[in-house]
Motif scaffolding. Structure first.
Motif, PDB file in Angstrom:
ATOM      1  N   ALA A  50      70.746  72.744  26.145  1.00  0.00           N
ATOM      2  CA  ALA A  50      71.009  71.552  27.141  1.00  0.00           C
ATOM      3  C   ALA A  50      70.797  70.342  26.470  1.00  0.00           C
ATOM      4  N   SER A  51      71.608  69.336  26.745  1.00  0.00           N
ATOM      5  CA  SER A  51      71.424  67.817  26.381  1.00  0.00           C
ATOM      6  C   SER A  51      70.734  67.095  27.687  1.00  0.00           C
ATOM      7  N   GLN A  52      70.976  67.578  28.803  1.00  0.00           N
ATOM      8  CA  GLN A  52      70.638  66.945  29.930  1.00  0.00           C
ATOM      9  C   GLN A  52      70.231  67.777  30.889  1.00  0.00           C
ATOM     10  N   PHE A  53      69.902  67.224  32.137  1.00  0.00           N
ATOM     11  CA  PHE A  53      69.180  68.145  33.307  1.00  0.00           C
ATOM     12  C   PHE A  53      70.305  68.712  34.105  1.00  0.00           C
ATOM     13  N   ILE A  54      71.596  68.477  33.776  1.00  0.00           N
ATOM     14  CA  ILE A  54      72.868  69.170  34.444  1.00  0.00           C
ATOM     15  C   ILE A  54      73.465  69.869  33.405  1.00  0.00           C
ATOM     16  N   PRO A  55      74.430  71.195  34.001  1.00  0.00           N
ATOM     17  CA  PRO A  55      75.408  71.662  32.918  1.00  0.00           C
ATOM     18  C   PRO A  55      76.502  70.753  32.798  1.00  0.00           C
ATOM     19  N   GLU A  56      77.349  70.858  31.958  1.00  0.00           N
ATOM     20  CA  GLU A  56      78.441  70.327  31.662  1.00  0.00           C
ATOM     21  C   GLU A  56      79.339  70.436  32.780  1.00  0.00           C
ATOM     22  N   THR A  57      79.450  71.459  33.729  1.00  0.00           N
ATOM     23  CA  THR A  57      80.454  71.878  34.553  1.00  0.00           C
ATOM     24  C   THR A  57      80.234  71.151  35.715  1.00  0.00           C
ATOM     25  N   VAL A  58      79.064  70.251  36.008  1.00  0.00           N
ATOM     26  CA  VAL A  58      78.916  69.480  36.969  1.00  0.00           C
ATOM     27  C   VAL A  58      79.422  68.105  36.776  1.00  0.00           C
ATOM     28  N   ASP A  59      80.084  67.577  37.956  1.00  0.00           N
ATOM     29  CA  ASP A  59      80.600  66.059  37.610  1.00  0.00           C
ATOM     30  C   ASP A  59      79.456  65.163  37.658  1.00  0.00           C
ATOM     31  N   GLY A  60      79.442  64.263  36.509  1.00  0.00           N
ATOM     32  CA  GLY A  60      78.337  63.225  36.374  1.00  0.00           C
ATOM     33  C   GLY A  60      77.561  63.554  35.102  1.00  0.00           C
ATOM     34  N   TRP A  61      78.081  64.786  34.360  1.00  0.00           N
ATOM     35  CA  TRP A  61      77.383  65.051  33.114  1.00  0.00           C
ATOM     36  C   TRP A  61      77.839  64.081  31.892  1.00  0.00           C
ATOM     37  N   GLY A  76      60.788  65.182  30.703  1.00  0.00           N
ATOM     38  CA  GLY A  76      60.574  66.617  30.415  1.00  0.00           C
ATOM     39  C   GLY A  76      61.780  66.971  29.285  1.00  0.00           C
ATOM     40  N   LEU A  77      61.767  68.202  28.927  1.00  0.00           N
ATOM     41  CA  LEU A  77      62.733  68.675  27.989  1.00  0.00           C
ATOM     42  C   LEU A  77      63.808  69.513  28.454  1.00  0.00           C
ATOM     43  N   PRO A  78      65.085  69.286  28.640  1.00  0.00           N
ATOM     44  CA  PRO A  78      66.091  70.238  29.305  1.00  0.00           C
ATOM     45  C   PRO A  78      66.320  71.381  28.018  1.00  0.00           C
ATOM     46  N   ILE A  79      66.224  72.243  28.206  1.00  0.00           N
ATOM     47  CA  ILE A  79      66.326  73.626  27.006  1.00  0.00           C
ATOM     48  C   ILE A  79      67.466  74.173  26.768  1.00  0.00           C
ATOM     49  N   SER A  80      67.952  74.794  27.930  1.00  0.00           N
ATOM     50  CA  SER A  80      69.226  75.513  27.963  1.00  0.00           C
ATOM     51  C   SER A  80      70.099  75.724  29.223  1.00  0.00           C
ATOM     52  N   HIS A  81      71.238  76.324  29.141  1.00  0.00           N
ATOM     53  CA  HIS A  81      72.061  76.798  30.274  1.00  0.00           C
ATOM     54  C   HIS A  81      72.473  78.176  29.866  1.00  0.00           C
TER      55      HIS A  81
END
Length: 556
Positions: free
Chosen positions: A360-371, A521-526
């Protein structure tokens, strides 16, 4: 590949043949007896943790909602197997131009399990009840989703609570309920699909009014309705029958007067089996018909043995949270950055997550608008981590680190294994780790109360809106994170009040960039979680939101 059945190892073909014979034998004996397996056999599904309560407004975890979702329904819901919102108890709905008034047109002929009819006054009684909570019910441990969506209550008893944005609910006529809020929010209409806001009967509200929260700070004991049959009456395809705490199972029975298609299977049992190997062995032995969160290493052997293992789409994030109030060292951005550089997230993805998992690069997955493709990233770099700790004067820092036991989650298939990797990485850059583990039902209130400096947790989206991820944590002060940052809070406030979806997407991208610069915090994975069913079951549509409806399952 091999699999295990009742303590013996079987080759996949042999295991599949054995399962087929068992299923055929059961079906034949039922036919001989003139019985329908959907009427005579309970569907037993293994969950990973005990539900917290039978009242969904008091819950914030998927294991509780797996149970309550079968019994209680919301105004809006999601299409089976997807993320699109559709009508639930409300057949249709509309919003005012400014986003502060939501009108719901209820279905006709819907009755609660206690015989009362669903009407607009019943809907309003539920929302007024939640807004009117007092005492211990105003703790985020008890009413997490209400506070996340509406802020505070009619009369806040804690000055830290924001004003409630809930204004009123009016029964315009028997089947028209109008809910008004004081300001627009990006959480609507998705929030009206949240399992926490399922509608119970007015009589149930009266019965629940005198129930108190017990226990102590950080370890609440919620009201136990399990011995009071009929206290909680919803409108769903199943009714509560029994909650056997010692046996760790909840039994549900079909509601024959359900407004929609009746459940195919008469009896549904949701049984807690915390340990993943025990869940697999129970499935192979025929003791359960399915379970959630299949260990990645078990997917192929189970498929080869004849089991059905659907994989959900990715719609979650695992993170390591920093709580700055629990550890003042974490107030230093260099320390937060050092921890991020220390963790080898790719190793977690490669060795623990199922195929299709990603860092994960951020706190939402790439499938969500706004990534956003432009967030600050923190690559695995132990040398840089050591430099940052030295610059911060924390090269010998000692810090506590919490992780859950007796559970697996869609975003966290093996909590102890993930913790072990991160602990090793942190020790490698000079930190001393004080491990703190707790069972899942204790872990959530423990972390929510700000008792852990570092801890593992994650999120599976409740609905397809980035605010459901970002606003859940960063819309304002939260004791689980223990920080106050005006830039983070202001960008989230701006996006929350923007009614235009296209403009919101741009603001979400900006918010992700601000958040990852601040690094709370650190986003780790999806992770794409799996669910498994025995060969004799026709599974329900699997949901990327992990919101399966078991009334749609049946025995073949």
């Amino acid at each position: 590949m091999i699999t295990r059945r009742k303590g013996r190892l079987l080759a996949p073909a042999a295991a599949a043949a054995a399962l087929a014979l068992v299923a055929a034998g059961c079906a034949q004996s039922e036919r001989d007896a003139g019985g329908d397996p959907n009427e005579t056999r309970p569907l037993i599904f293994a969950g990973t943790g005990d539900p917290r309560s039978l009242d969904p407004v008091l819950a914030n975890d998927g294991e509780t909602f797996r149970v309550t979702r079968q019994v209680m329904e919301t105004l809006l819901e999601h299409e089976p197997g997807g993320t699109e919102i559709q009508g639930g108890l409300a057949e249709s709905w509309e919003q005012s131009e400014d986003g502060t008034e939501w009108t719901f047109h209820l279905r006709e002929g819907v009755t609660f399990h206690d015989g009362e009819s669903l009407d607009a006054e019943a809907v309003c009684a539920n929302f007024d009840r939640w807004n009117g909570f007092t005492g211990d019910y105003q703790s985020s441990n008890q009413t997490y989703y209400w506070q996340n969506v509406f802020g505070g209550f009619a009369e806040n008893e804690d000055e830290e609570l924001p004003e409630s944005i809930y204004d009123s609910c009016t029964a315009e006529d028997e089947l028209t309920a109008v809910i008004r809020v004081t300001e627009p929010s990006a959480v609507f209409p998705g929030a009206f699909s949240l399992s926490s806001f399922a509608i119970m009967s007015p009589a149930s509200i009266e019965e629940a009014a005198g129930q108190e929260v017990g226990g102590e700070e950080g370890a609440p004991v919620l009201p136990d309705y399990s011995q009071e049959a009929g206290v909680i009456a919803g409108t769903g395809p199943y009714t509560y029958s029994e909650w056997d705490h010692d046996g760790r199972e909840v039994t549900l029975e079909r509601y024959d007067d359900y407004w929609g298609e009746p459940a195919n299977i008469k009896t549904l049992i949701i049984k807690t089996i915390s340990e993943e190997n025990a869940r697999r062995q129970a499935l192979e032995a025929g003791d359960v018909h399915g379970y959630d969160l299949v260990a990645p290493a078990d997917v192929q052997p189970l498929e080869e043995a004849g089991f059905q293992v659907p994989v959900r789409d990715v719609f979650n994030v695992l993170y390591m949270a920093y709580n700055q109030e629990a550890s003042e060292e974490l107030e230093d951005p260099q320390v937060r950055q050092a921890l991020a550089h220390a963790v080898d997230r790719q190793r977690i993805v490669d060795t623990i997550l199922p195929e299709g998992g990603e860092v994960a690069s951020q706190f939402i997955p790439e499938t969500v608008d706004g990534w956003s493709p432009d967030v600050q990233t923190y690559d695995h770099d132990p040398d840089r981590a050591r430099e940052l700790l030295e610059e911060a004067g924390q090269e010998d820092m000692t810090i506590d680190f919490c992780y859950p036991t007796e559970v697996t989650r869609p975003y966290m298939p093996a909590p102890k294994d993930i913790f072990d990797i991160i602990q090793s990485d942190l020790k490698d850059v000079g930190l001393t780790i004080e491990a703190d583990s707790k069972p899942w039902d204790e872990y959530i209130p423990h972390t929510d109360s700000g008792n852990c400096s570092l801890y593992l947790l994650g999120w599976t989206g409740d609905f397809n809106e980035a605010y459901n991820f970002l606003g859940t944590w960063f819309g304002g002060y939260d004791s689980a994170w223990g920080f106050r940052d005006d830039e983070v809070f202001s960008v989230m406030e701006e996006v929350a009040s923007e009614p235009d979806p296209d403009k919101r997407t741009e603001l979400y991208q900006e918010a992700n960039e601000v958040i990852m610069d601040y690094l709370p915090g650190l986003p780790i994975s999806h992770s794409p979680p799996s669910i498994v069913f025995s060969p004799d079951v026709e599974p329900p549509p699997v949901s990327p939101l992990t919101q399966e409806q078991f009334d749609q399952a049946s025995f073949k």
